[in-house]
Design an enzyme around this catalytic site. Structure first.
Site, PDB file in Angstrom:
ATOM      1  N   LYS A  34     142.189  17.425  45.141  1.00  0.00           N
ATOM      2  CA  LYS A  34     143.046  18.500  44.639  1.00  0.00           C
ATOM      3  C   LYS A  34     142.262  19.816  44.682  1.00  0.00           C
ATOM      4  O   LYS A  34     141.372  20.056  43.873  1.00  0.00           O
ATOM      5  CB  LYS A  34     143.518  18.236  43.203  1.00  0.00           C
ATOM      6  CG  LYS A  34     144.732  19.115  42.893  1.00  0.00           C
ATOM      7  CD  LYS A  34     144.856  19.581  41.485  1.00  0.00           C
ATOM      8  CE  LYS A  34     143.997  20.708  41.067  1.00  0.00           C
ATOM      9  NZ  LYS A  34     144.298  22.038  41.653  1.00  0.00           N
ATOM     10  N   SER A  77     135.407  24.782  35.175  1.00  0.00           N
ATOM     11  CA  SER A  77     134.971  25.348  33.901  1.00  0.00           C
ATOM     12  C   SER A  77     134.579  24.243  32.920  1.00  0.00           C
ATOM     13  O   SER A  77     135.079  23.113  32.988  1.00  0.00           O
ATOM     14  CB  SER A  77     136.101  26.186  33.308  1.00  0.00           C
ATOM     15  OG  SER A  77     137.227  25.385  33.077  1.00  0.00           O
ATOM     16  N   VAL A 100     137.705  22.886  30.823  1.00  0.00           N
ATOM     17  CA  VAL A 100     138.566  21.887  31.485  1.00  0.00           C
ATOM     18  C   VAL A 100     137.772  20.609  31.739  1.00  0.00           C
ATOM     19  O   VAL A 100     138.294  19.496  31.584  1.00  0.00           O
ATOM     20  CB  VAL A 100     139.178  22.449  32.791  1.00  0.00           C
ATOM     21  CG1 VAL A 100     139.959  21.366  33.528  1.00  0.00           C
ATOM     22  CG2 VAL A 100     140.086  23.635  32.489  1.00  0.00           C
ATOM     23  N   GLY A 101     136.499  20.749  32.085  1.00  0.00           N
ATOM     24  CA  GLY A 101     135.667  19.567  32.322  1.00  0.00           C
ATOM     25  C   GLY A 101     135.638  18.645  31.111  1.00  0.00           C
ATOM     26  O   GLY A 101     135.699  17.409  31.250  1.00  0.00           O
ATOM     27  N   GLU A 113     130.575  18.950  37.289  1.00  0.00           N
ATOM     28  CA  GLU A 113     129.713  20.080  37.670  1.00  0.00           C
ATOM     29  C   GLU A 113     130.360  21.306  37.059  1.00  0.00           C
ATOM     30  O   GLU A 113     131.431  21.734  37.499  1.00  0.00           O
ATOM     31  CB  GLU A 113     129.634  20.233  39.193  1.00  0.00           C
ATOM     32  CG  GLU A 113     128.925  19.116  39.913  1.00  0.00           C
ATOM     33  CD  GLU A 113     127.447  19.027  39.604  1.00  0.00           C
ATOM     34  OE1 GLU A 113     126.897  19.932  38.936  1.00  0.00           O
ATOM     35  OE2 GLU A 113     126.833  18.030  40.019  1.00  0.00           O
ATOM     36  N   CYS A 157     128.203  29.026  40.305  1.00  0.00           N
ATOM     37  CA  CYS A 157     127.738  28.416  39.057  1.00  0.00           C
ATOM     38  C   CYS A 157     126.216  28.510  38.927  1.00  0.00           C
ATOM     39  O   CYS A 157     125.687  28.405  37.838  1.00  0.00           O
ATOM     40  CB  CYS A 157     128.215  26.977  38.957  1.00  0.00           C
ATOM     41  SG  CYS A 157     127.968  26.040  40.458  1.00  0.00           S
ATOM     42  N   GLU A 163     129.275  32.679  30.739  1.00  0.00           N
ATOM     43  CA  GLU A 163     129.330  32.748  32.202  1.00  0.00           C
ATOM     44  C   GLU A 163     130.406  33.769  32.592  1.00  0.00           C
ATOM     45  O   GLU A 163     131.586  33.564  32.297  1.00  0.00           O
ATOM     46  CB  GLU A 163     129.681  31.376  32.775  1.00  0.00           C
ATOM     47  CG  GLU A 163     129.674  31.368  34.288  1.00  0.00           C
ATOM     48  CD  GLU A 163     129.965  29.990  34.881  1.00  0.00           C
ATOM     49  OE1 GLU A 163     130.953  29.362  34.463  1.00  0.00           O
ATOM     50  OE2 GLU A 163     129.202  29.553  35.746  1.00  0.00           O
TER      51      GLU A 163
HETATM   52  P1  NAD Z   1     139.184  25.547  36.072  1.00  0.00           P
HETATM   53  O1  NAD Z   1     138.228  24.656  35.406  1.00  0.00           O
HETATM   54  O2  NAD Z   1     140.439  25.900  35.370  1.00  0.00           O
HETATM   55  O3  NAD Z   1     139.632  24.945  37.496  1.00  0.00           O
HETATM   56  C1  NAD Z   1     138.849  24.079  38.304  1.00  0.00           C
HETATM   57  C2  NAD Z   1     139.739  23.016  38.930  1.00  0.00           C
HETATM   58  O4  NAD Z   1     140.296  22.204  37.896  1.00  0.00           O
HETATM   59  C3  NAD Z   1     140.941  23.585  39.690  1.00  0.00           C
HETATM   60  O5  NAD Z   1     141.250  22.765  40.808  1.00  0.00           O
HETATM   61  C4  NAD Z   1     142.054  23.484  38.674  1.00  0.00           C
HETATM   62  O6  NAD Z   1     143.342  23.429  39.253  1.00  0.00           O
HETATM   63  C5  NAD Z   1     141.713  22.174  38.002  1.00  0.00           C
HETATM   64  N1  NAD Z   1     142.282  22.010  36.663  1.00  0.00           N
HETATM   65  C6  NAD Z   1     142.630  22.981  35.778  1.00  0.00           C
HETATM   66  N2  NAD Z   1     143.141  22.446  34.665  1.00  0.00           N
HETATM   67  C7  NAD Z   1     143.110  21.099  34.833  1.00  0.00           C
HETATM   68  C8  NAD Z   1     143.500  19.991  34.018  1.00  0.00           C
HETATM   69  N3  NAD Z   1     144.017  20.162  32.815  1.00  0.00           N
HETATM   70  N4  NAD Z   1     143.327  18.756  34.509  1.00  0.00           N
HETATM   71  C9  NAD Z   1     142.773  18.552  35.717  1.00  0.00           C
HETATM   72  N5  NAD Z   1     142.410  19.566  36.537  1.00  0.00           N
HETATM   73  C10 NAD Z   1     142.554  20.833  36.107  1.00  0.00           C
HETATM   74  O7  NAD Z   1     138.427  26.851  36.464  1.00  0.00           O
HETATM   75  P2  NAD Z   1     139.078  28.252  36.865  1.00  0.00           P
HETATM   76  O8  NAD Z   1     140.204  28.645  35.969  1.00  0.00           O
HETATM   77  O9  NAD Z   1     139.381  28.167  38.301  1.00  0.00           O
HETATM   78  O10 NAD Z   1     137.868  29.194  36.552  1.00  0.00           O
HETATM   79  C11 NAD Z   1     137.595  29.571  35.207  1.00  0.00           C
HETATM   80  C12 NAD Z   1     136.120  29.654  34.964  1.00  0.00           C
HETATM   81  O11 NAD Z   1     135.496  28.395  35.243  1.00  0.00           O
HETATM   82  C13 NAD Z   1     135.382  30.608  35.865  1.00  0.00           C
HETATM   83  O12 NAD Z   1     135.491  31.914  35.448  1.00  0.00           O
HETATM   84  C14 NAD Z   1     133.995  30.055  35.778  1.00  0.00           C
HETATM   85  O13 NAD Z   1     133.366  30.475  34.617  1.00  0.00           O
HETATM   86  C15 NAD Z   1     134.210  28.577  35.728  1.00  0.00           C
HETATM   87  N6  NAD Z   1     134.106  27.933  37.054  1.00  0.00           N
HETATM   88  C16 NAD Z   1     132.969  27.278  37.348  1.00  0.00           C
HETATM   89  C17 NAD Z   1     132.847  26.685  38.591  1.00  0.00           C
HETATM   90  C18 NAD Z   1     131.620  25.947  38.978  1.00  0.00           C
HETATM   91  O14 NAD Z   1     131.306  25.842  40.144  1.00  0.00           O
HETATM   92  N7  NAD Z   1     130.897  25.384  38.044  1.00  0.00           N
HETATM   93  C19 NAD Z   1     133.854  26.769  39.519  1.00  0.00           C
HETATM   94  C20 NAD Z   1     135.024  27.437  39.181  1.00  0.00           C
HETATM   95  C21 NAD Z   1     135.128  28.005  37.942  1.00  0.00           C
END
Ligand code: NAD
Length: 459
Positions: A157, A211, A214-215, A232, A266, A358
């Site tokens: 996804k 993030s 969400v992780g 990650e 990151c 971050e």
């Molecule tokens: P996010 O965690 O919302 O999204 C990452 C992935 O998770 C996307 O594919 C998203 O669709 C999916 N996702 C979102 N909600 C979910 C859920 N409830 N269940 C399963 N999957 C879900 O991150 P974002 O909104 O794209 O970015 C927000 C912040 O996260 C950024 O500003 C940054 O600080 C951080 N981030 C970190 C990394 C990294 O490489 N560690 C990458 C992207 C974002």
């Protein structure tokens, strides 16, 4: 497929619509998981050499379409063309590296009395990879390539804003001869398609990058099903510059250590810790290096830094930087596009929001320190623990500080931290588990222990 709604993909440099893509529903994810389960059984039954050959063909297909994939990433993610080419090449290399592991996925033979004991590394089944928008291709491939090599099927996804390169990779996999439904891409919203993967009983493992907030949800939901989960997550990585360092080299390298990919990395070194005795001299060296970073059209070969991914990310980054805050600033284009200039803030309190959270944009802070112990304390004064760098000519100090900083990926006199053949992952709130490196395939297996008695059947 029944579609939840359309995802609109914007060019972050122009705000023009690049494409609209149907968003997958929970029902779509369920149907894909059923198809993947069937495909996985056939894939795992293939001779290892055949699986390896097909993955190498996939790598060749990526290589032959490298420029096309790179251009697509420039359009959907605003990555500079140089970076985007590296990212597509990284997918190719990951596939090649993983292909080399198929025939080397070795178990153990362990001495036991009365028989033979062997361990077998079996595929998990169907693996869900949830990727972010900051490095859509490499991070998708970090999970996908070793998972496929270890005999699994993959449901990927991609992030809402960047589904296009993932969809193209799935087409290339089919063209290369990978079995249908073995590698499926499910663009969609995180709380819908992503969540459906996490909650699906037929998905054995979730590889999540994104993030921390969400992780944590993914881990909680996945653990309710005893699902394997690797995370990650974010970082707030230090770049520690000691007075005995090659200051010119450290100053030359510092800008792109937090500005590469517009800071949406990151591993970005966003806390520059400088020994007080060289603080002013280091900033004098750093200022011209930051001011000369070329921000603009990511398709232009000369550009160092492109736009941020989206309007919401731009607003988020803006919320961390007061217009009049002291510091060093570069320039960025006006007009359409999600632009933010390179920004290094000085005179920031170590506990200020911008110094601990971050930002995920081209923003770093400079914090002075007095001695080695102070530097280590400051470096570790964060909930995160992903990466870090230290600059010194003292080998003993380099080793001591590398051991003392609580982070998964450290580099001395450089900012390099991610290679597909070395392990990558975070301490503390930066994640759980490791990707890449020599153990990457094993992370997509279950270890089965088999004892074979050499005694005859009981009479
Ligand atoms: P996010 O965690 O919302 O999204 C990452 C992935 O998770 C996307 O594919 C998203 O669709 C999916 N996702 C979102 N909600 C979910 C859920 N409830 N269940 C399963 N999957 C879900 O991150 P974002 O909104 O794209 O970015 C927000 C912040 O996260 C950024 O500003 C940054 O600080 C951080 N981030 C970190 C990394 C990294 O490489 N560690 C990458 C992207 C974002």
């Amino acid at each position: 497929m029944s579609h939840e709604f359309e995802l609109q993909v914007l060019n972050p440099a122009t705000e023009e619509v690049v494409a609209t893509v149907p968003g997958a529903t929970a029902a779509d994810v369920d149907a894909a998981a059923v198809r993947a389960t069937a495909a996985q059984a056939g894939w795992a039954a293939l001779p290892p050499a055949d699986r390896a050959r097909l993955l190498r063909r996939f790598a060749v297909a990526v290589d032959e379409h490298l420029e096309e994939l790179a251009r697509l990433e420039v359009r959907e993610a605003g990555h500079t063309i140089g970076n985007a080419r590296w990212e597509a090449g990284n997918v190719r290399d990951l596939l090649d590296y993983a292909a080399g592991g198929v025939e080397r996925l070795l178990g153990h033979q362990i001495p036991v009395p009365g028989g033979l004991n062997v361990t077998i590394l079996e595929p998990l089944g169907v693996v869900g990879v949830i990727a972010p928008w900051n490095f859509p291709m490499p991070i998708a491939a970090w999970g996908t390539a070793p998972a496929l090599a270890a005999g699994n099927a993959v449901l990927l996804k991609p992030a809402e804003t960047t589904p296009l390169t993932a969809l193209r990779l799935a087409e290339l996999a089919l063209e290369a001869g990978l079995p249908e439904h073995l590698f499926q891409v499910l663009p969609g919203r995180g709380p819908v398609a992503g969540n459906a993967l996490v909650e699906h009983p037929g998905v054995a493992k979730i590889v999540f990058t994104g993030s921390t907030a969400v992780g944590k949800q993914v881990l909680a939901k996945g653990s309710a099903l005893l699902k394997r989960v690797t995370l990650e997550l974010g970082g707030k990585s230090p770049n520690i510059v000691f007075a005995d360092a090659d200051l010119e080299a450290a100053a030359a390298a510092a800008p792109m250590s937090f500005l590469d990919n517009s800071g949406q990395d990151c591993c970005a070194r966003t806390r520059i810790l400088v020994q007080r005795s060289v603080h002013d001299r280091f900033l004098d060296l750093l200022a011209p290096a930051i001011e000369s970073v070329l921000v603009g059209d990511p398709a232009d070969e000369k550009t160092d830094m492109g736009p941020l991914i989206s309007k919401s990310q731009l607003e988020r980054v803006r919320s961390y930087v007061d217009a009049g805050a002291p510091g060093i600033r570069g320039t960025a284009p006006d007009g359409p596009g999600f632009w933010f200039p390179p920004t290094l803030l000085t005179g920031v309190e170590p506990h200020a929001r911008v110094a601990v959270e971050e930002v995920f944009g081209p923003v770093a802070v400079v914090l002075p320190f007095d001695d080695e112990a102070d530097a280590v304390a400051l470096a570790n004064a964060t909930d995160y623990g992903l990466s870090g760098s230290l600059w010194t000519r003292d080998v003993g100090r380099a080793l001591r500080v590398s051991q003392a900083v609580r982070a998964g990926n450290l580099s001395v006199n450089s900012h390099s931290s991610v290679r597909y053949w070395t392990p990558f992952g975070g301490f503390k709130q930066s994640g759980i588990g490791r990707e890449l490196g020599p153990d990457a395939l094993a992370a997509f297996t279950e270890t089965k222990n088999v004892f074979i008695s050499t005694e005859g059947p009981a009479q």
